[in-house]
Design a protein around this motif. Structure first.
Motif, PDB file in Angstrom:
ATOM      1  N   PHE A  92       0.428  -1.198   0.056  1.00  0.00           N
ATOM      2  CA  PHE A  92      -0.375  -0.002   0.190  1.00  0.00           C
ATOM      3  C   PHE A  92       0.875   1.193   0.182  1.00  0.00           C
ATOM      4  CE2 PHE A  92      -2.514  -3.161   1.358  1.00  0.00           C
ATOM      5  CZ  PHE A  92      -3.814  -3.455   1.222  1.00  0.00           C
ATOM      6  N   ASN A  93       1.129   1.976  -1.492  1.00  0.00           N
ATOM      7  CA  ASN A  93       1.718   2.772  -1.446  1.00  0.00           C
ATOM      8  C   ASN A  93       3.371   2.808  -1.090  1.00  0.00           C
ATOM      9  OD1 ASN A  93      -0.458   4.884  -1.947  1.00  0.00           O
ATOM     10  ND2 ASN A  93      -0.773   5.082   0.303  1.00  0.00           N
ATOM     11  N   GLN A  94       3.190   1.881  -1.869  1.00  0.00           N
ATOM     12  CA  GLN A  94       4.492   1.403  -1.414  1.00  0.00           C
ATOM     13  C   GLN A  94       5.550   0.533   0.076  1.00  0.00           C
ATOM     14  OE1 GLN A  94       7.679   2.148  -4.511  1.00  0.00           O
ATOM     15  NE2 GLN A  94       5.655   2.149  -5.335  1.00  0.00           N
ATOM     16  N   ALA A  95       4.528   0.479   0.447  1.00  0.00           N
ATOM     17  CA  ALA A  95       4.444  -0.312   1.870  1.00  0.00           C
ATOM     18  C   ALA A  95       4.235  -1.368   1.915  1.00  0.00           C
ATOM     19  CB  ALA A  95       4.441   0.704   3.327  1.00  0.00           C
ATOM     20  N   PRO A  96       4.803  -2.361   2.477  1.00  0.00           N
ATOM     21  CA  PRO A  96       4.591  -3.919   2.563  1.00  0.00           C
ATOM     22  C   PRO A  96       3.557  -3.280   4.193  1.00  0.00           C
ATOM     23  CG  PRO A  96       6.856  -3.729   3.220  1.00  0.00           C
ATOM     24  CD  PRO A  96       6.284  -2.190   3.217  1.00  0.00           C
ATOM     25  N   ALA A  97       2.895  -5.310   3.630  1.00  0.00           N
ATOM     26  CA  ALA A  97       1.719  -4.999   4.890  1.00  0.00           C
ATOM     27  C   ALA A  97       0.637  -6.311   4.737  1.00  0.00           C
ATOM     28  CB  ALA A  97       0.454  -4.189   5.110  1.00  0.00           C
ATOM     29  N   ARG A  98       0.643  -7.006   5.973  1.00  0.00           N
ATOM     30  CA  ARG A  98      -0.170  -7.838   5.519  1.00  0.00           C
ATOM     31  C   ARG A  98      -1.388  -8.087   6.176  1.00  0.00           C
ATOM     32  NH1 ARG A  98       2.333 -12.542   3.993  1.00  0.00           N
ATOM     33  NH2 ARG A  98       0.976 -13.506   4.928  1.00  0.00           N
ATOM     34  N   LEU A  99      -2.314  -8.967   5.289  1.00  0.00           N
ATOM     35  CA  LEU A  99      -3.397  -8.999   6.371  1.00  0.00           C
ATOM     36  C   LEU A  99      -4.475 -10.524   5.971  1.00  0.00           C
ATOM     37  CD1 LEU A  99      -3.070  -6.592   3.510  1.00  0.00           C
ATOM     38  CD2 LEU A  99      -5.089  -6.471   3.696  1.00  0.00           C
ATOM     39  N   PHE A 100      -5.102  -9.922   7.115  1.00  0.00           N
ATOM     40  CA  PHE A 100      -5.879 -12.378   7.165  1.00  0.00           C
ATOM     41  C   PHE A 100      -6.872 -11.421   7.373  1.00  0.00           C
ATOM     42  CE2 PHE A 100      -8.621 -14.654   9.722  1.00  0.00           C
ATOM     43  CZ  PHE A 100      -7.604 -16.187   8.780  1.00  0.00           C
ATOM     44  N   ILE A 101      -7.719 -12.454   6.199  1.00  0.00           N
ATOM     45  CA  ILE A 101      -9.314 -11.743   6.114  1.00  0.00           C
ATOM     46  C   ILE A 101     -10.109 -13.254   6.225  1.00  0.00           C
ATOM     47  CG2 ILE A 101     -11.170 -10.942   4.703  1.00  0.00           C
ATOM     48  CD1 ILE A 101      -8.442  -9.263   2.842  1.00  0.00           C
ATOM     49  N   PRO A 102     -10.853 -13.233   7.213  1.00  0.00           N
ATOM     50  CA  PRO A 102     -11.616 -15.184   6.778  1.00  0.00           C
ATOM     51  C   PRO A 102     -13.137 -14.430   6.116  1.00  0.00           C
ATOM     52  CG  PRO A 102     -11.559 -13.379   9.193  1.00  0.00           C
ATOM     53  CD  PRO A 102     -11.053 -12.483   8.414  1.00  0.00           C
ATOM     54  N   PHE A 103     -12.985 -16.082   5.333  1.00  0.00           N
ATOM     55  CA  PHE A 103     -13.818 -15.850   4.416  1.00  0.00           C
ATOM     56  C   PHE A 103     -15.480 -15.241   4.599  1.00  0.00           C
ATOM     57  CE2 PHE A 103     -11.381 -19.530   3.426  1.00  0.00           C
ATOM     58  CZ  PHE A 103     -10.278 -18.683   2.496  1.00  0.00           C
ATOM     59  N   SER A 104     -15.756 -15.373   5.939  1.00  0.00           N
ATOM     60  CA  SER A 104     -16.864 -14.608   6.469  1.00  0.00           C
ATOM     61  C   SER A 104     -16.809 -13.399   6.470  1.00  0.00           C
ATOM     62  CB  SER A 104     -17.163 -15.206   8.021  1.00  0.00           C
ATOM     63  OG  SER A 104     -15.987 -15.230   8.672  1.00  0.00           O
ATOM     64  N   ALA A 105     -16.145 -13.154   6.011  1.00  0.00           N
ATOM     65  CA  ALA A 105     -15.991 -11.038   6.050  1.00  0.00           C
ATOM     66  C   ALA A 105     -15.964 -11.223   4.612  1.00  0.00           C
ATOM     67  CB  ALA A 105     -14.337 -10.589   6.629  1.00  0.00           C
ATOM     68  N   ILE A 106     -15.673 -11.753   3.774  1.00  0.00           N
ATOM     69  CA  ILE A 106     -16.123 -11.218   2.543  1.00  0.00           C
ATOM     70  C   ILE A 106     -17.098 -10.774   1.588  1.00  0.00           C
ATOM     71  CG2 ILE A 106     -15.702 -11.529   0.204  1.00  0.00           C
ATOM     72  CD1 ILE A 106     -13.317 -13.842   1.040  1.00  0.00           C
ATOM     73  N   THR A 107     -17.378  -9.774   1.329  1.00  0.00           N
ATOM     74  CA  THR A 107     -18.956  -9.150   0.459  1.00  0.00           C
ATOM     75  C   THR A 107     -18.982  -9.656  -1.117  1.00  0.00           C
ATOM     76  OG1 THR A 107     -18.221  -6.952   0.645  1.00  0.00           O
ATOM     77  CG2 THR A 107     -19.383  -8.088   2.903  1.00  0.00           C
ATOM     78  N   GLY A 108     -17.657  -9.342  -1.627  1.00  0.00           N
ATOM     79  CA  GLY A 108     -17.171  -9.703  -3.176  1.00  0.00           C
ATOM     80  C   GLY A 108     -16.236 -10.119  -3.272  1.00  0.00           C
ATOM     81  N   PHE A 109     -16.453 -10.877  -4.795  1.00  0.00           N
ATOM     82  CA  PHE A 109     -15.597 -11.475  -4.767  1.00  0.00           C
ATOM     83  C   PHE A 109     -15.398 -11.163  -6.589  1.00  0.00           C
ATOM     84  CE2 PHE A 109     -13.162 -15.254  -7.575  1.00  0.00           C
ATOM     85  CZ  PHE A 109     -11.877 -14.661  -7.116  1.00  0.00           C
ATOM     86  N   VAL A 110     -14.314 -10.645  -7.316  1.00  0.00           N
ATOM     87  CA  VAL A 110     -14.934 -10.343  -8.978  1.00  0.00           C
ATOM     88  C   VAL A 110     -13.192 -10.823  -9.431  1.00  0.00           C
ATOM     89  CG1 VAL A 110     -15.371  -8.980 -10.855  1.00  0.00           C
ATOM     90  CG2 VAL A 110     -15.689  -8.101  -8.448  1.00  0.00           C
ATOM     91  N   ASP A 111     -13.673 -11.407 -10.508  1.00  0.00           N
ATOM     92  CA  ASP A 111     -12.326 -12.021 -11.389  1.00  0.00           C
ATOM     93  C   ASP A 111     -12.810 -11.030 -13.205  1.00  0.00           C
ATOM     94  OD1 ASP A 111      -9.954 -12.946 -13.393  1.00  0.00           O
ATOM     95  OD2 ASP A 111     -10.579 -15.181 -12.654  1.00  0.00           O
ATOM     96  N   PRO A 112     -11.864  -9.926 -12.775  1.00  0.00           N
ATOM     97  CA  PRO A 112     -12.656  -8.891 -14.048  1.00  0.00           C
ATOM     98  C   PRO A 112     -12.041  -9.993 -15.930  1.00  0.00           C
ATOM     99  CG  PRO A 112     -10.763  -8.339 -13.112  1.00  0.00           C
ATOM    100  CD  PRO A 112     -11.652  -9.162 -12.279  1.00  0.00           C
ATOM    101  N   ALA A 113     -11.032 -10.495 -15.375  1.00  0.00           N
ATOM    102  CA  ALA A 113     -10.257 -11.322 -16.566  1.00  0.00           C
ATOM    103  C   ALA A 113     -11.178 -12.043 -17.127  1.00  0.00           C
ATOM    104  CB  ALA A 113      -9.274 -12.183 -16.142  1.00  0.00           C
TER     105      ALA A 113
END
Length: 160
Positions: A92-113
């Motif tokens: 994010f803005n050239q700064a590394p970050a680790r994220l953990f996201i539970p599947f239950s928190a997801i509201t959208g998933f898109v594969d535009p390809a």
């Protein structure tokens, strides 16, 4: 005989939501196993930042107190998929970050390809914000096509 639909004792809506979120887990698991995204595939994943189990840097939760969208495309690392969620490194803005996201928190998933999208129900706090900005993690600009093709939207809310 009544025209009203009886209340179900089986939580069909929860079962379907869980199954659809498993699609996201399987797709991410295949990317983890291969170590890369196949072809032109890339993902926009929207999730509730304040949902139980979400672990993101404080500066991101401060900026996106309700919901944010991340992009998994060129600049991601250490993708690890677990039964309950996934962990990924993003910039994010050239700064590394680790994220953990539970599947239950997801509201959208898109594969535009391939013009594929899933939308999930979310528990919304009536007083909270209803819109969000994209997280702007470092990625080339790519816009999902929203013509409705291959979009699965499930809404089990019932009018009484």
């Amino acid at each position: 005989m009544s025209d009203e639909t009886p209340d179900s004792l089986i939580p069909y809506d929860e079962i379907v939501q869980e199954a659809l979120r498993a699609v996201v887990g399987r797709v991410l698991g295949e990317v983890e196993a291969s170590g890369r995204l196949p072809g032109e595939h890339h993902f926009y994943i929207t999730f509730k930042t304040a949902a139980a189990g979400v672990d993101i840097p404080r500066h991101l939760s401060d900026r996106f107190p309700d919901e944010m969208t991340i992009v998994i495309q060129n600049r991601f690392w250490d993708l690890k998929v677990q039964d309950q969620g996934f962990e990924v490194g993003l910039s994010f803005n050239q700064a590394p970050a680790r994220l953990f996201i539970p599947f239950s928190a997801i509201t959208g998933f898109v594969d535009p390809a391939v013009n594929f999208a899933l939308q999930f129900q979310a528990q919304v706090d009536e007083a909270g914000p209803q819109s969000h900005e994209e997280a702007e993690n470092d990625h080339p600009a790519a816009e999902p096509i929203e013509d409705g093709s291959n979009v699965v939207s499930v809404d089990f809310s019932r009018k009484k």
